[in-house]
Design a protein around this motif. Sequence first.
Motif, PDB file in Angstrom:
ATOM      1  N   LYS A  63      -0.613  -7.609   5.514  1.00  9.11           N
ATOM      2  CA  LYS A  63       0.302  -7.863   4.391  1.00  9.11           C
ATOM      3  C   LYS A  63      -0.115  -7.021   3.194  1.00  9.11           C
ATOM      4  O   LYS A  63      -1.285  -7.003   2.802  1.00  9.11           O
ATOM      5  CB  LYS A  63       0.312  -9.345   4.028  1.00  9.11           C
ATOM      6  N   LEU A  64       0.863  -6.330   2.595  1.00  8.53           N
ATOM      7  CA  LEU A  64       0.587  -5.368   1.537  1.00  8.53           C
ATOM      8  C   LEU A  64       0.765  -5.952   0.140  1.00  8.53           C
ATOM      9  O   LEU A  64       1.551  -6.885  -0.059  1.00  8.53           O
ATOM     10  CB  LEU A  64       1.523  -4.162   1.674  1.00  8.53           C
ATOM     11  N   GLY A  65       0.052  -5.348  -0.814  1.00  8.28           N
ATOM     12  CA  GLY A  65       0.307  -5.629  -2.217  1.00  8.28           C
ATOM     13  C   GLY A  65      -0.773  -6.430  -2.921  1.00  8.28           C
ATOM     14  O   GLY A  65      -1.621  -7.071  -2.302  1.00  8.28           O
ATOM     15  N   HIS A 115      -6.484  -8.996  -1.187  1.00  7.04           N
ATOM     16  CA  HIS A 115      -5.333  -8.491  -1.939  1.00  7.04           C
ATOM     17  C   HIS A 115      -5.767  -7.955  -3.309  1.00  7.04           C
ATOM     18  O   HIS A 115      -5.293  -6.917  -3.765  1.00  7.04           O
ATOM     19  CB  HIS A 115      -4.297  -9.599  -2.155  1.00  7.04           C
ATOM     20  N   PHE A 141      -4.267  -5.449   0.141  1.00  9.33           N
ATOM     21  CA  PHE A 141      -3.780  -5.915   1.445  1.00  9.33           C
ATOM     22  C   PHE A 141      -4.665  -7.056   1.926  1.00  9.33           C
ATOM     23  O   PHE A 141      -5.763  -7.271   1.419  1.00  9.33           O
ATOM     24  CB  PHE A 141      -3.789  -4.785   2.483  1.00  9.33           C
ATOM     25  N   MET A 160       8.051  -3.863  -2.746  1.00  8.43           N
ATOM     26  CA  MET A 160       7.920  -4.399  -1.391  1.00  8.43           C
ATOM     27  C   MET A 160       7.094  -5.678  -1.382  1.00  8.43           C
ATOM     28  O   MET A 160       6.126  -5.809  -0.637  1.00  8.43           O
ATOM     29  CB  MET A 160       7.252  -3.354  -0.487  1.00  8.43           C
ATOM     30  N   TYR A 161       7.438  -6.631  -2.221  1.00 11.50           N
ATOM     31  CA  TYR A 161       6.642  -7.849  -2.333  1.00 11.50           C
ATOM     32  C   TYR A 161       6.516  -8.547  -0.983  1.00 11.50           C
ATOM     33  O   TYR A 161       7.507  -8.898  -0.348  1.00 11.50           O
ATOM     34  CB  TYR A 161       7.263  -8.796  -3.356  1.00 11.50           C
ATOM     35  N   SER A 163       4.766  -6.070   5.105  1.00 11.78           N
ATOM     36  CA  SER A 163       3.570  -5.882   5.926  1.00 11.78           C
ATOM     37  C   SER A 163       3.625  -4.572   6.687  1.00 11.78           C
ATOM     38  O   SER A 163       4.698  -4.014   6.927  1.00 11.78           O
ATOM     39  CB  SER A 163       3.440  -7.023   6.943  1.00 11.78           C
ATOM     40  N   VAL A 202       6.712  -0.762   9.015  1.00  7.66           N
ATOM     41  CA  VAL A 202       6.702  -1.614   7.824  1.00  7.66           C
ATOM     42  C   VAL A 202       7.705  -2.718   8.087  1.00  7.66           C
ATOM     43  O   VAL A 202       8.848  -2.443   8.487  1.00  7.66           O
ATOM     44  CB  VAL A 202       7.091  -0.826   6.553  1.00  7.66           C
ATOM     45  N   ASP A 239       6.161   1.730  -5.778  1.00 10.88           N
ATOM     46  CA  ASP A 239       5.449   0.459  -5.688  1.00 10.88           C
ATOM     47  C   ASP A 239       3.952   0.744  -5.528  1.00 10.88           C
ATOM     48  O   ASP A 239       3.439   0.890  -4.416  1.00 10.88           O
ATOM     49  CB  ASP A 239       5.966  -0.339  -4.497  1.00 10.88           C
ATOM     50  N   ALA A 286       1.883  -1.778  -3.259  1.00  9.92           N
ATOM     51  CA  ALA A 286       1.938  -1.573  -1.811  1.00  9.92           C
ATOM     52  C   ALA A 286       1.204  -0.303  -1.411  1.00  9.92           C
ATOM     53  O   ALA A 286       0.523  -0.258  -0.376  1.00  9.92           O
ATOM     54  CB  ALA A 286       3.390  -1.514  -1.346  1.00  9.92           C
TER      55      ALA A 286
END
Length: 362
Positions: free
Chosen positions: A153-155, A180, A185, A270-271, A274, A327, A342, A345
Amino acid sequence: MAKPLPTRADLIDYNYAVAGHDGTLCDVDGELFIKPCTPAEIAFYESSVASHPDFADFMPTFLGTLTLDEQTNGSIEDAGAALLAQHNGTTVEEASAAILANGTARGGFPVAKHTVPEVVVPVKTGKRIVTNLAVVLENAAHGFIKPNILDVKLGIRLWADDAPEEKRIRFDKVTEETTHKDLGFRVAGMRVWQGPNATGPEIDEEGYKVFNKDYGRFSLNKHNVHEAFENFLFSELAGIDEELGKLVAQAFLADLDKIEKVLAGQESRMYSASLLFVFEGDGPALRNAMEEASRSPSTLVNGDEENSEEEDDEDETAGPKIYTVKVIDFAHAEWVPGKGPDTSAILGVRSVSKILENLAGI
């Protein structure tokens, strides 16, 4: 020629969802992945395909949507029967009868045929989206003998602008307490094949070691998160030695570089999206697939590219799958012209790349 309608023996409950919602539907071959979603997610898929083709290349293949009439008493599964009928060349009545007779395929991740991912590790969330809409995707894990699957999972910020205050506080706590915060991530889930004779409390009936969402939440930090990728890439018991694992890491890196460049060159948010990594977890099969690829003009390519030039040639047989990167998860994604890339991300993608570089010996 349309494939035949699945029989009762073909309908299998694929229970590999790690961070998604219940209520997903697939045909047994996994060719179709039907996921309940919001209008915003559908809009993101449509706008990406129409206006952002470079990014769409790394999304799950978008096949369309299902809409349930508010006046009907149907469900996502009922509407799925209509779509399956269209896809399989059968009647709606036949598809509905098969689904009713055999039970709906439940769970998250279907291991599909041309497909795409929306999944990763066996853990049911118990949550279901209240919606009359579903997005129809292809699944990325089809074609692998023993697919190893990793959801990242990104961000840093995980909530969208419309999130209620309670959700913002809860998600900010997740960020603060996990990777994160520093790396952008976290490992959301993973399943790795351990070989034909693997047993133990952490091994499922198919021989996979399962790392659920708590693994990334509570066992990993910025100092040891590389161990997750080591567990994912290297499995001596499954026949994946250091050489093979490094080659897969290099292949993943090539695609991550492309994904980073696409994200850096476009304006989006891209909240909670992943990265989905899949590769052949059976060592001998992986080695054979790589050797076959090395004999052809192309080398290791993202799994979905294998039919890019030959899809119209019915006599051409696709080679065995090696890996794919996608993605996924766009419930809170949007294109935001004028607001820049973003960076949250992108940080996550870069952090994963650095870990893979170290493991690949680059």
